[in-house]
Design an enzyme around this catalytic site. Structure first.
Site, short mmCIF file in Angstrom:
data_model
loop_
_atom_site.label_atom_id
_atom_site.label_comp_id
_atom_site.label_asym_id
_atom_site.label_seq_id
_atom_site.Cartn_x
_atom_site.Cartn_y
_atom_site.Cartn_z
N GLU A 1 52.88 64.87 0.04
CA GLU A 1 52.24 65.49 -1.12
C GLU A 1 52.85 66.85 -1.46
OE1 GLU A 1 50.53 63.91 1.15
OE2 GLU A 1 48.99 62.67 0.21
N CYS B 1 59.74 58.36 12.67
CA CYS B 1 58.84 58.43 13.83
C CYS B 1 57.40 58.14 13.42
CB CYS B 1 58.86 59.84 14.44
SG CYS B 1 60.15 60.09 15.65
#
Length: 421
Positions: free
Chosen positions: A127, A119
């Site tokens: 991260e 999406c």
């Protein structure tokens, strides 16, 4: 190109069943890679395009995957030596593909995974995943669009504090740590029901995980895990969408499989609006009539109001009186559906991370396009009460997260068709 056409105005009545949870089955399918002894069989698996995508990823990793759609079951046999690389061809289609990295690191000690797709909502950075793997002893570097991970001395238990309660990072770290040496603590962990389902599955496989569903999860690494049979929990987002379908049409429906405890923030808001909910052992009955009261909503990590219900709730709020504010704190760019609602005569103004809805909008049928998975459902909900015909396109988004939504709504009395142009 497929489109869904809705003629608004029908009250929905009857009973509808919720499928297995998309956001639970994807990590659980990838966790099946952890089982070096015996295949796993997953049941209550929804027939979604995202499930097919993750099955293709598992197959490229040398797992044998048998998808029994007629039984809503998938059998995953990962007992052979796994391949280390999840290629861009499949990973680019769906963000959840990053969840193979934890199991691959746990089983092989190294992995190469293409940067993910999915999406187009916000940056959804990875991260936190990388931070977790590095804390467990893996060396990570990014090169040529791939994430390379190597734990040459094996993964070792440690304490990891997430900067925010990322669902994907929590899942990936749980899977990696389940075969690591020693104890791992994840602090500020995500608390979603799908996290609990994943932990339960790994524990059934022989894992030692406690605290899932709380801020702090403890994983004691084990030598190996084995395949089991496991039933996927019901999809709380589909359940919420169907509850809103009943409320927005001022109907009376029973949503079989809806679990109050998994969606408390939503049902309390519905009750605040004047929607009548009857909590039963095997589901929730929703009834609504007349004018609904205005409420404000603010998306937050679980147990707060789910971002995946924001656009559907906005559709319902358009039919309520008064001034309403919807604030999105989880993802940026998650008001893309507002422009489509405006095509339907919705009175909405966006200011930064808040959308302001004034009065009851007299929704009108229009041609609209889905901008993401949940927006697709929200536009269909709006179409159920709009004056005239609404046509929704870009249904590839819808098929990623809903099984036969138009068919279920039709069964409840909606005038709705899916047409292949």
């Amino acid at each position: 190109m497929d489109k869904i056409v809705i003629k608004g105005g029908n009250k929905l009545t009857g009973e509808v069943k919720v499928e297995g949870a998309k956001n639970a089955v994807l990590p659980i399918l990838t966790a099946s890679l952890l089982a070096s002894d015996k295949p796993s069989k997953l049941v209550n698996v929804p027939a979604l395009s995202d499930v097919e995508t993750i099955n293709n990823v598992l197959t490229t990793l040398n797992a044998d995957v048998t998808y029994k759609k007629d039984e809503n079951a998938v059998v995953v046999d990962a007992t052979k030596t796994l391949n280390e690389e999840a290629p861009y061809e499949y990973v680019s289609k769906m963000r959840a593909s990053i969840l193979v990295m934890g199991p691959l690191l746990a089983r092989l000690g190294h992995a190469i995974v293409a940067l993910p797709g999915g999406c187009a909502i916000g940056s959804r950075p990875i991260e936190q995943h990388i931070k977790g793997f590095e804390a467990l002893g893996a060396e990570i570097h990014l090169e040529n669009g791939n994430i390379y991970a190597n734990a040459k001395d094996g993964l070792k238990g440690t304490s990891i504090h997430l900067d925010f309660p990322s669902v994907g990072a929590t899942q990936n770290i749980i899977m990696a740590a389940s075969l690591a040496k020693g104890k791992t603590l994840i602090e500020n962990a995500a608390k979603e029901p799908e996290i609990v389902d994943l932990a339960n599955y790994i524990n059934e496989m022989g894992g030692r995980i406690t605290g899932a569903g709380t801020d702090t999860i403890t994983i004691n690494g084990v030598e190996s895990l084995h395949g089991v049979e496991h039933a996927i929990i019901p999809d709380r987002i589909e359940a919420g969408t169907l509850l809103i379908a009943g409320a927005i049409t001022r109907g009376d429906i029973f949503v079989r499989g809806a679990i109050k405890e998994h969606m408390a923030s939503l049902v309390y808001k519905l009750e605040e609006m004047g929607v009548e909910l009857d909590y039963q052992e095997d589901g929730i009955r929703v009834r609504a009539e007349g004018d609904l009261q205005p409420v404000d909503i603010k998306t937050l990590p679980h147990p707060g109001f789910p971002t995946d219900m924001q656009s559907q709730m906005m559709a319902l709020l358009l039919t309520a009186n008064g001034h309403k504010v919807v604030t999105e704190t989880v993802f940026e760019n998650r008001f893309m559906h507002v422009a489509e609602f405006k095509r339907m005569n919705a009175n909405i103004n966006v200011e930064g991370r808040s959308a302001k809805l004034e009065g009851k909008s007299q929704l009108q049928g229009a041609q609209v396009k889905a901008t993401d998975l949940r927006a697709a459902a929200a536009l269909i909900l709006a179409g159920l009460v709009a004056d005239g015909k609404t046509s929704v396109t870009e249904l590839n988004h819808l098929d990623r997260g809903y099984v036969d939504l138009h068919g279920k709504l039709k069964q409840l009395g909606a005038e709705i068709e899916r047409i292949n142009d």
